[in-house]
Scaffold this motif. Structure first.
Motif, PDB file in Angstrom:
ATOM      1  N   VAL A  36      -1.447  21.355 -18.775  1.00 16.51           N
ATOM      2  CA  VAL A  36      -2.696  20.723 -18.337  1.00 16.51           C
ATOM      3  C   VAL A  36      -2.430  19.271 -17.950  1.00 16.51           C
ATOM      4  CG1 VAL A  36      -5.011  20.024 -19.051  1.00 16.51           C
ATOM      5  CG2 VAL A  36      -4.128  22.260 -19.731  1.00 16.51           C
ATOM      6  N   ILE A  37      -1.663  18.572 -18.770  1.00 19.88           N
ATOM      7  CA  ILE A  37      -1.365  17.167 -18.477  1.00 19.88           C
ATOM      8  C   ILE A  37      -0.578  17.055 -17.171  1.00 19.88           C
ATOM      9  CG2 ILE A  37      -0.098  15.139 -19.283  1.00 19.88           C
ATOM     10  CD1 ILE A  37      -0.735  16.111 -22.162  1.00 19.88           C
ATOM     11  N   GLY A  38       0.368  17.963 -16.940  1.00 20.14           N
ATOM     12  CA  GLY A  38       1.123  17.942 -15.695  1.00 20.14           C
ATOM     13  C   GLY A  38       0.226  18.101 -14.480  1.00 20.14           C
ATOM     14  N   ILE A  39      -0.722  19.037 -14.555  1.00 18.25           N
ATOM     15  CA  ILE A  39      -1.643  19.227 -13.423  1.00 18.25           C
ATOM     16  C   ILE A  39      -2.590  18.047 -13.306  1.00 18.25           C
ATOM     17  CG2 ILE A  39      -3.546  20.675 -12.589  1.00 18.25           C
ATOM     18  CD1 ILE A  39      -1.999  23.085 -13.652  1.00 18.25           C
ATOM     19  N   GLN A  40      -3.017  17.471 -14.435  1.00 19.19           N
ATOM     20  CA  GLN A  40      -3.847  16.267 -14.370  1.00 19.19           C
ATOM     21  C   GLN A  40      -3.107  15.155 -13.631  1.00 19.19           C
ATOM     22  OE1 GLN A  40      -4.566  15.794 -18.606  1.00 19.19           O
ATOM     23  NE2 GLN A  40      -6.693  16.466 -18.420  1.00 19.19           N
ATOM     24  N   TYR A  41      -1.843  14.962 -13.952  1.00 15.32           N
ATOM     25  CA  TYR A  41      -1.040  13.955 -13.246  1.00 15.32           C
ATOM     26  C   TYR A  41      -0.974  14.263 -11.757  1.00 15.32           C
ATOM     27  CZ  TYR A  41       1.174  11.073 -16.922  1.00 15.32           C
ATOM     28  OH  TYR A  41       1.440  10.160 -17.902  1.00 15.32           O
ATOM     29  N   LEU A  42      -0.683  15.514 -11.400  1.00 10.23           N
ATOM     30  CA  LEU A  42      -0.496  15.867  -9.996  1.00 10.23           C
ATOM     31  C   LEU A  42      -1.772  15.668  -9.187  1.00 10.23           C
ATOM     32  CD1 LEU A  42       1.718  19.071 -10.314  1.00 10.23           C
ATOM     33  CD2 LEU A  42       2.394  16.893  -9.305  1.00 10.23           C
ATOM     34  N   VAL A  43      -2.887  16.126  -9.706  1.00  6.26           N
ATOM     35  CA  VAL A  43      -4.154  16.016  -8.970  1.00  6.26           C
ATOM     36  C   VAL A  43      -4.580  14.560  -8.860  1.00  6.26           C
ATOM     37  CG1 VAL A  43      -6.591  16.641  -8.973  1.00  6.26           C
ATOM     38  CG2 VAL A  43      -4.870  18.353  -9.591  1.00  6.26           C
ATOM     39  N   THR A  44      -4.470  13.819  -9.966  1.00  2.21           N
ATOM     40  CA  THR A  44      -4.849  12.400  -9.935  1.00  2.21           C
ATOM     41  C   THR A  44      -3.944  11.624  -8.988  1.00  2.21           C
ATOM     42  OG1 THR A  44      -5.594  12.567 -12.236  1.00  2.21           O
ATOM     43  CG2 THR A  44      -5.248  10.356 -11.349  1.00  2.21           C
ATOM     44  N   ALA A  45      -2.642  11.890  -9.052  1.00  4.94           N
ATOM     45  CA  ALA A  45      -1.712  11.189  -8.170  1.00  4.94           C
ATOM     46  C   ALA A  45      -2.009  11.509  -6.710  1.00  4.94           C
ATOM     47  CB  ALA A  45      -0.269  11.573  -8.518  1.00  4.94           C
ATOM     48  N   PHE A  46      -2.352  12.766  -6.413  1.00  6.38           N
ATOM     49  CA  PHE A  46      -2.655  13.123  -5.028  1.00  6.38           C
ATOM     50  C   PHE A  46      -3.924  12.415  -4.550  1.00  6.38           C
ATOM     51  CE2 PHE A  46      -4.028  15.796  -1.485  1.00  6.38           C
ATOM     52  CZ  PHE A  46      -2.832  15.916  -0.787  1.00  6.38           C
ATOM     53  N   PHE A  47      -4.889  12.227  -5.434  1.00  9.47           N
ATOM     54  CA  PHE A  47      -6.085  11.451  -5.071  1.00  9.47           C
ATOM     55  C   PHE A  47      -5.691  10.038  -4.662  1.00  9.47           C
ATOM     56  CE2 PHE A  47      -9.040   8.201  -6.673  1.00  9.47           C
ATOM     57  CZ  PHE A  47     -10.107   8.414  -5.815  1.00  9.47           C
ATOM     58  N   PHE A  48      -4.819   9.408  -5.465  1.00 12.55           N
ATOM     59  CA  PHE A  48      -4.393   8.050  -5.121  1.00 12.55           C
ATOM     60  C   PHE A  48      -3.533   8.037  -3.864  1.00 12.55           C
ATOM     61  CE2 PHE A  48      -5.453   7.185  -9.634  1.00 12.55           C
ATOM     62  CZ  PHE A  48      -6.308   6.120  -9.423  1.00 12.55           C
ATOM     63  N   TYR A  49      -2.810   9.117  -3.615  1.00 12.42           N
ATOM     64  CA  TYR A  49      -2.063   9.244  -2.366  1.00 12.42           C
ATOM     65  C   TYR A  49      -3.008   9.179  -1.171  1.00 12.42           C
ATOM     66  CZ  TYR A  49       0.796  11.643   1.216  1.00 12.42           C
ATOM     67  OH  TYR A  49       1.456  11.991   2.365  1.00 12.42           O
ATOM     68  N   LEU A  50      -4.137   9.850  -1.269  1.00 15.86           N
ATOM     69  CA  LEU A  50      -5.112   9.811  -0.182  1.00 15.86           C
ATOM     70  C   LEU A  50      -5.698   8.409  -0.029  1.00 15.86           C
ATOM     71  CD1 LEU A  50      -7.012  13.184  -0.796  1.00 15.86           C
ATOM     72  CD2 LEU A  50      -5.140  12.728   0.801  1.00 15.86           C
ATOM     73  N   VAL A  51      -5.961   7.743  -1.157  1.00 14.74           N
ATOM     74  CA  VAL A  51      -6.483   6.374  -1.101  1.00 14.74           C
ATOM     75  C   VAL A  51      -5.461   5.448  -0.447  1.00 14.74           C
ATOM     76  CG1 VAL A  51      -7.222   4.385  -2.486  1.00 14.74           C
ATOM     77  CG2 VAL A  51      -7.992   6.684  -3.101  1.00 14.74           C
ATOM     78  N   GLY A  52      -4.211   5.540  -0.890  1.00 13.07           N
ATOM     79  CA  GLY A  52      -3.166   4.718  -0.289  1.00 13.07           C
ATOM     80  C   GLY A  52      -2.940   5.049   1.169  1.00 13.07           C
ATOM     81  N   GLY A  53      -3.103   6.322   1.534  1.00 10.36           N
ATOM     82  CA  GLY A  53      -2.957   6.720   2.929  1.00 10.36           C
ATOM     83  C   GLY A  53      -4.028   6.130   3.816  1.00 10.36           C
ATOM     84  N   VAL A  54      -5.261   6.072   3.317  1.00  2.68           N
ATOM     85  CA  VAL A  54      -6.352   5.442   4.079  1.00  2.68           C
ATOM     86  C   VAL A  54      -6.040   3.968   4.313  1.00  2.68           C
ATOM     87  CG1 VAL A  54      -8.785   4.766   3.979  1.00  2.68           C
ATOM     88  CG2 VAL A  54      -8.108   7.092   3.348  1.00  2.68           C
TER      89      VAL A  54
END
Length: 545
Positions: free
Chosen positions: A35-53
C-alpha cells in the motif's frame, strides 16, 4: 529474485489468507509495504504532472525572446519549483519509495519491511512537504533555482524560500528513514534459502542507494539549516560581508546533490536489470559485475561533487582530482550498460511496452552520459557552464534515464500491483510520443548551449528563437504523451484483462505469489531453488529457440 516452490510441506508455519485492502485504505496511515509503495507512486505521479505544467509554462515563455507571457520573477519561481518537484517529489519518491517499498519485501520473501510504522511515517511526511512547495508559490515562490545558492536565496522571497528549505529537510528525513528500513530489511529479513549471490539486482541497487542516502543526506540538511538561519535569524554562515563563505554552501549542497543523481538512477538501474532479462528470455550477463558496480558507484559517487564548482574559484589540483574521479565513476556505469546490451544480444526479445522503455533508456542514458563526460572535464565545463548544454545533459540523464526507467517498471510490474494487464497499443503509443518528444525537446539544447545561451533566463537573444521554438514544440508533445499512459493505467486498473500470478514467466520471488499479492504476501513463505535470472533452461524456451 529466485524461482521458488511454495508448498506447505516446506515451511512449518502457515498463515491464513487475509482480506484484501479496499480502495479507501490507500488514503490512510497503512503499514502494508505494498500500500505504501502504491501511495508513493500515485503521489509522485501527481507531482510529476504539477512539475510538468510548470515546465510547459517555462517553455511557452521561451517560445519568444521577450518576457511576454509571465513575469520574470514568476518564471524564476516556476524554474525553481519545477526542478525541485521533479527531483525530490517525482523521481526519488517513485523510484525509491514506490518501487523500493513495493518490491523489496516481495523479492526477498519477507512479509513486510523491518519497520512498518516508520515506513508509513516516511511516506506521510512527504505529503506536507510537497504541499509546502506548492504553497510557497502563494508567497512569491522560491526564486533562486533548485540549488538555492546564496546570496540570491537570502534576498529573494524569504518566506517562500524558508518553506522550500523546510520541505526539502522533510523529504531528506523521509529518505533517511527509508534508507535505514531498506538496509535492515534486506540484511535481516531474507528467507533463509536466499543467499547474497542470489539477491535480485534491484535489491543490490537499493542497498547501494540506501548507503549513499545515509552518508550524503545529512550534509544537505545541515547546509539548508544554516541557510534557514541566515534568512530568518540574522546569522552569517553564508554572508561574506560578515565573515561567511558562500562557496561553502556549494560544497555542502553538491556533496549531497551530485550523489542525488545516483539516488535517482541506481534504483532505475535495478529496474533495468529486472526488466531486460525477463523480456529478452536470457540470463543477465555479468550478475556479479552489475551488483558490485552499484556499490562502486555508491563509493566513487561521494568524491565527484566539485565538478559542479569548476567556475567557483577551485584551485587547479582540485579541478584535476575531480575531473579524474568524475571519469572514474563512468566506469561502473559502463559495466552496467555493457552487461545489458550483452543480455539483449541474441535474446528472444519481446518488444512490449516495458522493453521498449528499457531500450529507450539505454539510448537516452548513453547520450546523456557522453555529454556528462565532457562536462566532467574542467576545460569544457568552464566553457559551457550555466548554459543550455548543461540543461540538455541532465535532462537526458534524469528524464531520458530515470523517467524512461520508471515507465519500464510501471509497465512491467503493473500486472503484479493490480492483477490486470495493460493495453499494449496504448503503451507503445506512449513510448513513441515520449521518445520523440524527449529528443525534440532536449537534443537541440546542446546547440543552444554551445552557442552560448545561458540557462535560467526568461529573456534571451533573438538569434536563439528558432531552436527554442523546436524545443517548445517537443515539450508540448512530451506533455501530451502522458495522456495515453493515464488513460491506459486507469482503464486497465478497472477493466484490463486479468493477469496470472506470473504473466511474464519471470524467475524472481515477487512473481511466485498472487497478482495482486495478499496482505501478508504469501500463505506460506517461499523457498528459493534456483537463481533469479536462469532463463533458457525451460524445455518450452529451448525448443522454440
Amino acid at each position: 529474485m529466485a524461482q521458488a516452490n511454495i508448498t506447505s510441506d516446506m515451511v512449518g508455519q502457515s498463515f491464513p489468507h487475509p482480506d484484501e485492502w479496499k480502495w479507501y485504505h490507500y488514503f490512510t496511515f497503512n503499514i502494508d509495504h505494498k500500500v505504501i509503495g502504491i501511495q508513493y507512486l500515485v503521489t509522485a505521479f501527481f507531482f510529476y504532472l504539477v512539475g510538468g505544467v510548470m515546465a510547459l509554462v517555462m517553455r511557452s515563455e521561451l517560445a519568444t525572446p521577450s518576457a511576454d507571457l509571465v513575469d520574470p520573477n514568476f518564471y524564476n519561481a516556476m524554474l525553481t519549483n519545477h526542478g525541485t518537484i521533479m527531483i525530490f517529489f517525482w523521481i526519488v519518491p517513485a523510484a525509491i519509495g514506490g518501487f523500493g517499498n513495493y518490491l523489496v519485501p516481495l523479492m526477498i520473501g519477507a512479509r513486510d519491511m523491518a519497520f512498518p510504522k516508520l515506513n508509513a511515517l516516511a511516506f506521510w511526511i512527504t505529503v506536507p512537504a510537497g504541499l509546502m512547495i506548492i504553497g510557497s508559490l502563494f508567497f512569491g515562490g522560491a526564486q533562486a533555482g533548485w540549488t538555492s545558492y546564496p546570496p540570491l536565496s537570502r534576498i529573494t522571497a524569504n518566506t517562500a524560500q524558508s518553506m522550500w528549505i523546510l520541505a526539502i529537510i522533510l523529504v531528506g528525513t523521509s529518505s533517511i528513514m527509508g534508507a535505514v528500513n531498506f538496509l535492515v530489511t534486506i540484511w535481516k529479513m531474507r528467507v533463509p534459502s536466499l543467499k547474497w549471490d542470489q539477491l535480485p539486482l534491484f535489491c543490490w541497487a537499493m542497498v547501494a542507494t540506501s548507503i549513499l542516502a545515509l552518508f550524503s543526506t545529512p550534509v544537505l540538511a545541515a547546509g539548508l539549516t544554516l541557510l534557514l538561519f541566515d534568512i530568518n535569524f540574522g546569522t552569517s554562515f553564508f554572508d561574506p560581508d560578515k565573515g561567511g563563505d558562500v562557496v561553502m554552501y556549494q560544497h555542502l549542497f553538491w556533496f549531497y546533490s551530485h550523489p542525488a543523481v545516483y539516488l535517482m538512477i541506481l534504483p532505475i538501474f535495478g529496474i533495468m536489470s529486472e526488466v531486460i532479462p525477463v523480456h529478452a528470455r536470457k540470463p543477465i550477463f555479468g550478475y556479479k559485475a552489475i551488483a558490485y558496480s552499484s556499490l562502486a558507484i555508491c563509493l566513487v559517487g561521494l568524491f565527484v561533487w566539485v565538478h559542479h564548482m569548476f567556475t567557483s574559484g577551485t584551485p587547479p589540483w582540485m579541478r584535476m582530482f575531480f575531473t579524474v574521479s568524475t571519469l572514474i565513476v563512468s566506469v561502473p556505469t559502463g559495466v552496467k550498460i555493457f552487461s545489458w546490451v550483452a543480455t539483449l544480444w541474441g535474446g528472444k526479445i519481446r518488444l512490449n511496452s516495458a522493453m521498449l522503455f528499457a531500450i529507450g533508456l539505454l539510448a537516452m542514458f548513453v547520450l546523456g552520459g557522453l555529454s556528462g563526460v565532457t562536462l566532467g572535464t574542467a576545460p569544457v565545463d568552464i566553457h559551457v557552464h550555466d548554459t543550455y548544454y548543461v540543461v540538455a545533459h541532465f535532462h537526458y540523464v534524469l528524464f531520458g534515464g530515470s523517467v524512461f526507467g520508471l515507465y519500464a517498471g510501471l509497465y512491467h510490474w503493473f500486472p503484479k500491483m493490480t492483477g490486470r494487464m495493460m493495453n499494449e497499443p496504448l503503451g507503445k503509443l506512449h513510448f513513441v510520443m515520449t521518445f520523440i518528444g524527449t529528443n525534440l525537446t532536449f537534443l537541440p539544447m546542446h546547440e543552444l548551449g554551445l552557442k552560448g545561451m545561458p540557462r535560467r533566463v526568461a529573456m534571451y537573444d533573438p538569434q536563439f528563437q528558432y531552436i527554442n521554438i523546436i524545443c517548445t514544440i517537443g515539450a508540448f508533445l512530451l506533455g501530451l504523451s502522458v495522456l495515453p499512459f493515464i488513460i491506459n493505467a486507469v482503464w486497465s486498473w478497472r477493466n484490463g484483462p486479468k493477469a496470472s500470478g506470473n504473466p511474464w514467466n519471470a524467475k524472481t520471488l515477487e512473481w511466485t505469489t498472487a497478482s495482486p499479492p495478499i496482505i501478508e504476501n504469501w500463505n506460506v513463505l517461499p523457498v528459493v531453488t534456483e537463481g533469479p535470472y536462469e532463463y533458457g533452461h525451460d524445455p518450452a524456451e529451448v525448443s522454440s529457440s
